[in-house]
Design an enzyme around this catalytic site. Structure first.
Site, short mmCIF file in Angstrom:
data_model
loop_
_atom_site.label_atom_id
_atom_site.label_comp_id
_atom_site.label_asym_id
_atom_site.label_seq_id
_atom_site.Cartn_x
_atom_site.Cartn_y
_atom_site.Cartn_z
N LYS A 1 0.84 -1.21 0.00
CA LYS A 1 0.00 0.00 0.00
C LYS A 1 0.87 1.26 0.00
O LYS A 1 0.65 2.18 -0.78
CB LYS A 1 -0.92 0.02 1.25
CG LYS A 1 -1.82 -1.18 1.37
CD LYS A 1 -2.69 -1.12 2.62
CE LYS A 1 -1.95 -1.15 3.94
NZ LYS A 1 -1.23 -2.40 4.24
N ARG B 1 -9.53 0.78 9.58
CA ARG B 1 -9.07 -0.59 9.78
C ARG B 1 -10.03 -1.40 10.65
O ARG B 1 -9.77 -2.56 10.95
CB ARG B 1 -7.75 -0.51 10.53
CG ARG B 1 -6.60 -1.18 9.85
CD ARG B 1 -5.40 -0.66 10.58
NE ARG B 1 -4.23 -1.42 10.50
CZ ARG B 1 -3.15 -0.97 9.88
NH1 ARG B 1 -3.17 0.13 9.18
NH2 ARG B 1 -2.06 -1.67 9.94
N ARG C 1 11.78 -6.07 4.38
CA ARG C 1 11.60 -4.62 4.18
C ARG C 1 12.68 -3.82 4.93
O ARG C 1 13.04 -4.14 6.05
CB ARG C 1 10.22 -4.19 4.68
CG ARG C 1 10.07 -2.66 4.68
CD ARG C 1 8.65 -2.22 4.81
NE ARG C 1 7.99 -2.74 5.99
CZ ARG C 1 6.70 -2.62 6.21
NH1 ARG C 1 5.93 -2.00 5.33
NH2 ARG C 1 6.15 -3.12 7.30
N ARG D 1 11.73 -1.97 10.51
CA ARG D 1 10.65 -1.56 11.42
C ARG D 1 10.52 -2.54 12.58
O ARG D 1 10.67 -3.74 12.40
CB ARG D 1 9.32 -1.50 10.64
CG ARG D 1 9.00 -0.09 10.18
CD ARG D 1 7.83 -0.03 9.23
NE ARG D 1 6.60 -0.66 9.72
CZ ARG D 1 5.44 -0.60 9.09
NH1 ARG D 1 5.35 0.07 7.94
NH2 ARG D 1 4.37 -1.19 9.58
N ARG E 1 -0.02 -9.35 13.26
CA ARG E 1 -0.65 -8.39 12.35
C ARG E 1 -1.57 -9.10 11.36
O ARG E 1 -2.63 -8.58 11.01
CB ARG E 1 0.43 -7.60 11.61
CG ARG E 1 1.08 -6.53 12.49
CD ARG E 1 2.46 -6.16 12.04
NE ARG E 1 2.49 -5.40 10.82
CZ ARG E 1 3.58 -5.26 10.06
NH1 ARG E 1 4.70 -5.85 10.39
NH2 ARG E 1 3.53 -4.54 8.96
P1 AP5 Z 1 4.91 -1.63 1.78
O1 AP5 Z 1 4.55 -0.78 0.63
O2 AP5 Z 1 5.73 -1.07 2.88
O3 AP5 Z 1 3.61 -2.37 2.37
P2 AP5 Z 1 2.34 -1.81 3.16
O4 AP5 Z 1 1.13 -2.41 2.54
O5 AP5 Z 1 2.42 -0.32 3.27
O6 AP5 Z 1 2.55 -2.53 4.54
P3 AP5 Z 1 2.60 -1.98 6.03
O7 AP5 Z 1 3.40 -2.99 6.83
O8 AP5 Z 1 3.04 -0.55 6.09
O9 AP5 Z 1 1.13 -2.07 6.44
P4 AP5 Z 1 0.58 -2.19 7.82
O10 AP5 Z 1 -0.83 -2.01 7.51
O11 AP5 Z 1 0.92 -3.41 8.60
O12 AP5 Z 1 1.35 -1.04 8.67
P5 AP5 Z 1 0.96 0.44 9.03
O13 AP5 Z 1 2.18 1.24 8.94
O14 AP5 Z 1 -0.25 0.85 8.30
O15 AP5 Z 1 5.66 -2.92 1.15
C1 AP5 Z 1 6.14 -3.98 1.98
C2 AP5 Z 1 7.47 -4.52 1.41
O16 AP5 Z 1 7.22 -5.10 0.12
C3 AP5 Z 1 8.55 -3.45 1.17
O17 AP5 Z 1 9.80 -4.00 1.46
C4 AP5 Z 1 8.43 -3.13 -0.33
O18 AP5 Z 1 9.67 -2.71 -0.85
C5 AP5 Z 1 8.00 -4.46 -0.90
N1 AP5 Z 1 7.10 -4.35 -2.07
C6 AP5 Z 1 6.07 -3.48 -2.20
N2 AP5 Z 1 5.43 -3.68 -3.36
C7 AP5 Z 1 6.06 -4.70 -3.97
C8 AP5 Z 1 5.85 -5.38 -5.20
N3 AP5 Z 1 4.85 -5.06 -6.01
N4 AP5 Z 1 6.68 -6.42 -5.52
C9 AP5 Z 1 7.69 -6.78 -4.67
N5 AP5 Z 1 7.95 -6.16 -3.50
C10 AP5 Z 1 7.13 -5.14 -3.14
O19 AP5 Z 1 0.53 0.30 10.55
C11 AP5 Z 1 1.47 0.03 11.57
C12 AP5 Z 1 0.77 -0.05 12.92
O20 AP5 Z 1 0.19 1.22 13.26
C13 AP5 Z 1 -0.41 -1.04 12.99
O21 AP5 Z 1 0.00 -2.36 13.23
C14 AP5 Z 1 -1.21 -0.45 14.16
O22 AP5 Z 1 -0.62 -0.75 15.39
C15 AP5 Z 1 -1.07 1.05 13.92
N6 AP5 Z 1 -2.14 1.56 13.06
C16 AP5 Z 1 -2.01 2.11 11.80
N7 AP5 Z 1 -3.20 2.44 11.30
C17 AP5 Z 1 -4.13 2.12 12.24
C18 AP5 Z 1 -5.53 2.20 12.29
N8 AP5 Z 1 -6.25 2.68 11.26
N9 AP5 Z 1 -6.16 1.76 13.42
C19 AP5 Z 1 -5.45 1.29 14.48
N10 AP5 Z 1 -4.12 1.15 14.49
C20 AP5 Z 1 -3.44 1.57 13.37
MG MG Z 2 2.73 1.03 4.85
#
Ligand code: AP5
Ligand code: MG
Length: 211
Positions: free
Chosen positions: A13, A88, A122, A155, A166
């Site tokens: 994403k 979420r 990552r 991270r 997760r």
């Molecule tokens: P990346 O683009 O980083 O993936 P992502 O979908 O953004 O994954 P996240 O881990 O950021 O999502 P998340 O939802 O767990 O974490 P968030 O920060 O939102 O890509 C991942 C890897 O793949 C990278 O290495 C990239 O290079 C590679 N890649 C990407 N595309 C590719 C492709 N097409 N081919 C090959 N490789 C590829 O949330 C973190 C924490 O914050 C949560 O756990 C929670 O505690 C809190 N939080 C955040 N939002 C909320 C909410 N709304 N409510 C409550 N708690 C929340």
């Molecule tokens: Mg992300």
């Protein structure tokens, strides 16, 4: 254009949102990034959410909704924005619907085995936040960001235990949003398995207009 980027952790994403944000000149708002920056700055919010985010549990809805509301009051959101990682939970989606008219929800899909491979490899730039992968998106110089020369880090929630949690949290609390937005006829699935360029192309095909 008010877009939601929905999907499991590691689906890409954030990676595709950065490209879409540059292409369409709309800000990319990631709730995960907002929490990480509060933690880095040692704010009151940061102290509250540090252990929750590191374990992969969700931050309470009230705190998250308040954070999003506050961020959307900034002027840069006037012509649209991408919100990534929010809503979420069903209560977050219901609250969001009262203050934002959602244009589309892009639902990024990826099998669990691929998610684990992506998250465990990552690396993120400590300075500019750009995301890499040790196998699929390598930097030219190991451990150093191509864009700004910053140091890369892993991270704290990209550990085996946190990734497992997760995925469970996603299945229980976030997956119901797929049905929720399907019923509202806002959902479009995007296969995240292809290379980043192909995923970006699929998204621009859905969005239709290039800036
Ligand atoms: P990346 O683009 O980083 O993936 P992502 O979908 O953004 O994954 P996240 O881990 O950021 O999502 P998340 O939802 O767990 O974490 P968030 O920060 O939102 O890509 C991942 C890897 O793949 C990278 O290495 C990239 O290079 C590679 N890649 C990407 N595309 C590719 C492709 N097409 N081919 C090959 N490789 C590829 O949330 C973190 C924490 O914050 C949560 O756990 C929670 O505690 C809190 N939080 C955040 N939002 C909320 C909410 N709304 N409510 C409550 N708690 C929340
Ligand atoms: Mg992300």
């Amino acid at each position: 254009m008010n877009l939601i980027f929905l999907g499991p952790p590691g689906a890409g994403k954030g990676t595709v949102a950065a490209r879409v944000s540059a292409e369409y000149h709309i800000p990319h708002i990631s709730t995960g990034d907002l929490f990480r920056s509060a933690i880095k700055d040692g704010t009151e919010l940061g102290l509250k959410v540090k252990s929750i985010t590191e374990s992969g549990d969700l931050v309470p809805d009230e705190l998250t909704i308040a954070l999003v509301r506050e961020r959307l009051e900034e002027d840069d959101t006037d012509d649209g924005f991408i919100i990534d990682g929010f809503p979420r939970t069903i209560p977050q989606a219901e609250a969001y619907g009262t203050f934002v008219n959602v244009t589309k929800v892009l639902n990024f899909t990826l099998p669990d085995a691929e998610i684990v491979a992506r998250l465990s490899g990552r690396r993120v730039c400590r300075n500019c936040g750009r995301t890499y992968h040790v196998v699929t998106m390598k930097t030219k110089k190991e451990g150093i960001c191509d864009a700004c020369g910053g140091e890369l880090y892993t991270r704290k929630d990209d550990t085996v235990d946190s990734i497992k949690n997760r995925l469970e949290v996603y299945a229980k609390q976030t997956l119901p949003l797929v049905d929720y937005y399907e019923k509202l006829k806002l959902l479009v699935d995007v296969d995240s398995a292809p290379a980043p360029e192909a995923v970006f192309k699929a998204v621009t095909d859905v969005l239709g207009r290039r800036a």
